[in-house]
Design an enzyme around this catalytic site. Structure first.
Site, PDB file in Angstrom:
ATOM      1  N   GLY A  22       0.818  -1.214   0.000  1.00  0.00           N
ATOM      2  CA  GLY A  22       0.000   0.000   0.000  1.00  0.00           C
ATOM      3  C   GLY A  22       0.841   1.248   0.000  1.00  0.00           C
ATOM      4  O   GLY A  22       0.499   2.254   0.636  1.00  0.00           O
ATOM      5  N   ALA A  23       1.941   1.224  -0.747  1.00  0.00           N
ATOM      6  CA  ALA A  23       2.926   2.309  -0.701  1.00  0.00           C
ATOM      7  C   ALA A  23       2.541   3.522  -1.524  1.00  0.00           C
ATOM      8  O   ALA A  23       3.229   4.542  -1.460  1.00  0.00           O
ATOM      9  CB  ALA A  23       4.290   1.786  -1.170  1.00  0.00           C
ATOM     10  N   ASN A  24       1.458   3.459  -2.279  1.00  0.00           N
ATOM     11  CA  ASN A  24       1.133   4.553  -3.192  1.00  0.00           C
ATOM     12  C   ASN A  24       0.322   5.675  -2.553  1.00  0.00           C
ATOM     13  O   ASN A  24       0.127   6.726  -3.159  1.00  0.00           O
ATOM     14  CB  ASN A  24       0.381   4.025  -4.418  1.00  0.00           C
ATOM     15  CG  ASN A  24      -0.905   3.326  -4.051  1.00  0.00           C
ATOM     16  OD1 ASN A  24      -0.853   2.181  -3.589  1.00  0.00           O
ATOM     17  ND2 ASN A  24      -2.038   3.969  -4.240  1.00  0.00           N
ATOM     18  N   GLY A  26      -1.337   7.502   1.487  1.00  0.00           N
ATOM     19  CA  GLY A  26      -1.500   7.495   2.928  1.00  0.00           C
ATOM     20  C   GLY A  26      -0.242   7.164   3.700  1.00  0.00           C
ATOM     21  O   GLY A  26       0.853   7.667   3.426  1.00  0.00           O
ATOM     22  N   GLY A  28       1.474   4.397   3.863  1.00  0.00           N
ATOM     23  CA  GLY A  28       2.487   3.692   3.085  1.00  0.00           C
ATOM     24  C   GLY A  28       3.329   4.628   2.251  1.00  0.00           C
ATOM     25  O   GLY A  28       4.545   4.450   2.132  1.00  0.00           O
ATOM     26  N   SER A 152      -4.674  -1.445  14.192  1.00  0.00           N
ATOM     27  CA  SER A 152      -5.473  -0.248  14.450  1.00  0.00           C
ATOM     28  C   SER A 152      -5.964  -0.302  15.886  1.00  0.00           C
ATOM     29  O   SER A 152      -6.191  -1.388  16.448  1.00  0.00           O
ATOM     30  CB  SER A 152      -6.682  -0.192  13.501  1.00  0.00           C
ATOM     31  OG  SER A 152      -7.657   0.735  13.958  1.00  0.00           O
ATOM     32  N   TYR A 177     -13.977  -5.015  10.277  1.00  0.00           N
ATOM     33  CA  TYR A 177     -12.691  -4.321  10.300  1.00  0.00           C
ATOM     34  C   TYR A 177     -11.954  -4.597  11.610  1.00  0.00           C
ATOM     35  O   TYR A 177     -10.758  -4.907  11.615  1.00  0.00           O
ATOM     36  CB  TYR A 177     -12.911  -2.818  10.134  1.00  0.00           C
ATOM     37  CG  TYR A 177     -11.636  -2.006  10.181  1.00  0.00           C
ATOM     38  CD1 TYR A 177     -10.678  -2.126   9.181  1.00  0.00           C
ATOM     39  CD2 TYR A 177     -11.394  -1.121  11.229  1.00  0.00           C
ATOM     40  CE1 TYR A 177      -9.497  -1.387   9.222  1.00  0.00           C
ATOM     41  CE2 TYR A 177     -10.224  -0.369  11.277  1.00  0.00           C
ATOM     42  CZ  TYR A 177      -9.278  -0.511  10.268  1.00  0.00           C
ATOM     43  OH  TYR A 177      -8.110   0.215  10.319  1.00  0.00           O
TER      44      TYR A 177
END
Length: 310
Positions: A22-24, A26, A28, A152, A177
Site C-alpha cells: 500500500g505504498a502509493n 497514505g 504507506g 489499528s 474491520y
C-alpha cells in the site's frame, strides 16, 4: 515515549531493502518517502502498478535520488501475492524489512478473488500469505530482519468469530474491520513466538497509527454512496486527525529503531493514543490469546495454502 523521535531520527538505511504494501498513498506513501530519504531501497507493493508509479514519481520530485521500485501486489488476490513473491525472489537478493501496511476499512461486504470477505482477506490473509512467501528471503538476509504489521486501535473492539469468519451469516463493516485488525495482532505476536523458537534473526512487531487522515476513511462511505458519512468523515479528519506523515511514525519506529524487540506494539503516545510521538504500548487482552492465535494461524495456512514450515 520517544517524545523527540521523528522521521529524521531514522539511522542511515543505505544497503537496506524494504517492502511496503500500500505504498502509493497514505501511511504507506509517507513511510516509503521516509525510508527512501535515509537511503533505503523501497519496493512499493501496490494493488495498482499505475498508481504506484505515479506515487514514485511524486516522491522523486522531492527526493531525486530516491531508490524505488514499483511492483503489482493485489492483496485481494492470492495469485497476485504469489506472483509478487516470485518476482521479488528472482530480483532482490535480500529483504531487511517487510511492512505489512495496506488495508481496507469498514466497507460493505464484498469478496476477494478467492472468496474471502474482503477486509479479512486483504488486511489479514493477504499479508499472512505474503509474509510466509517472503520468509526465506528474510532468513537469508544477513543480520536482524523485521516484519512490521500495521493494526489499528479499533482492534480493541474486535473478536475472532471462528463460526462466521467470513461474515456470511451476519456482517457489520466495523465489526469486520475490528476482527481483521485483531487478526493482524494475533498473527504478529504468534509469528514472533514461532520465530523465537526456530531462529533468532527475524523480529515480528506490530504498530498502529492512531487517528491519521488518509483516503482509507473515504472508501466505505464512497462504496455506500453516502454523502453524509463522507462529509462527516472529512470533518472528523480535519478537526481531530493528525496528518499521514505523523501517522506513519509508529510504523517507521517499529521498522527502524534499534531497540525494538519482537512482539512489541508501537502507537502514538499522545491524546487517547490517537496522536503524538511513538511509544511502546500494550494492545488488548484478546490480542495476546495464544489459543486463538494458534487456531487462527492453522486456519490461515489452510485458507491461503501457505505453509510457514516453522
Amino acid at each position: 515515549m520517544a517524545a523527540n523521535w521523528s522521521a529524521e531520527s531514522i539511522q542511515d538505511l543505505s544497503g537496506a531493502t524494504i517492502v511496503v504494501t500500500g505504498a502509493n498513498s497514505g501511511l504507506g506513501y509517507e513511510a516509503t518517502k521516509a525510508f527512501a530519504r535515509e537511503g533505503g531501497h523501497v519496493i512499493m507493493a501496490c494493488r495498482s502498478e499505475k498508481r504506484g508509479r505515479t506515487a514514485a514519481e511524486s516522491i522523486r520530485e522531492d527526493l531525486p535520488s530516491a531508490s524505488l521500485s514499483v511492483h503489482e501486489c493485489d492483496l485481494a488476490d492470492l495469485d497476485s501475492v504469489r506472483a509478487f513473491a516470485r518476482e521479488f525472489e528472482a530480483t532482490y537478493p535480500s529483504l531487511h524489512v517487510l511492512c505489512n501496511n495496506a488495508g481496507v476499512m469498514a466497507i460493505p461486504r464484498t469478496e476477494t478473488e478467492q472468496g474471502f470477505e474482503t477486509q479479512f482477506g486483504v488486511n489479514h490473509l493477504g499479508h499472512f500469505a505474503l509474509t510466509g512467501l517472503l520468509l526465506d528471503r528474510l532468513r537469508e538476509t544477513g543480520g536482524e530482519t523485521r516484519v512490521v504489521t500495521q493494526s489499528s486501535a479499533v482492534h480493541e473492539r474486535g473478536r475472532i468469530d471462528f463460526s462466521d469468519l467470513q461474515g456470511e451469516t451476519q456482517y457489520d463493516p466495523w465489526n469486520a474491520y475490528a476482527q481483521s485488525k485483531l487478526a493482524n495482532l494475533l498473527f504478529a505476536y504468534e509469528l514472533d513466538r514461532r520465530l523465537s523458537e526456530s531462529e533468532g534473526e527475524i523480529e515480528s512487531a506490530a504498530c498502529h497509527p492512531g487517528y491519521a487522515a488518509t483516503d482509507l476513511q473515504r472508501r466505505g462511505p464512497e462504496m455506500r454512496g453516502s454523502r453524509l458519512r463522507l462529509w462527516a468523515m472529512g470533518a472528523m479528519n480535519a478537526l481531530v486527525a493528525q496528518d499521514a506523515e505523523t501517522g506513519a511514525l509508529p510504523l517507521l519506529y517499529a521498522a527502524t529503531h534499534p531497540e525494538i524487540e519482537g512482539g512489541e506494539y508501537v502507537g502514538p503516545g499522545g491524546f487517547m493514543g490517537m496522536r503524538g510521538a511513538p511509544e511502546i504500548q500494550r494492545s488488548s487482552e484478546r490480542s495476546y490469546d495464544r489459543e486463538d492465535a494458534a487456531r487462527l494461524w492453522e486456519l490461515s495456512e489452510e485458507l491461503t495454502g501457505v505453509d510457514y514450515r516453522l
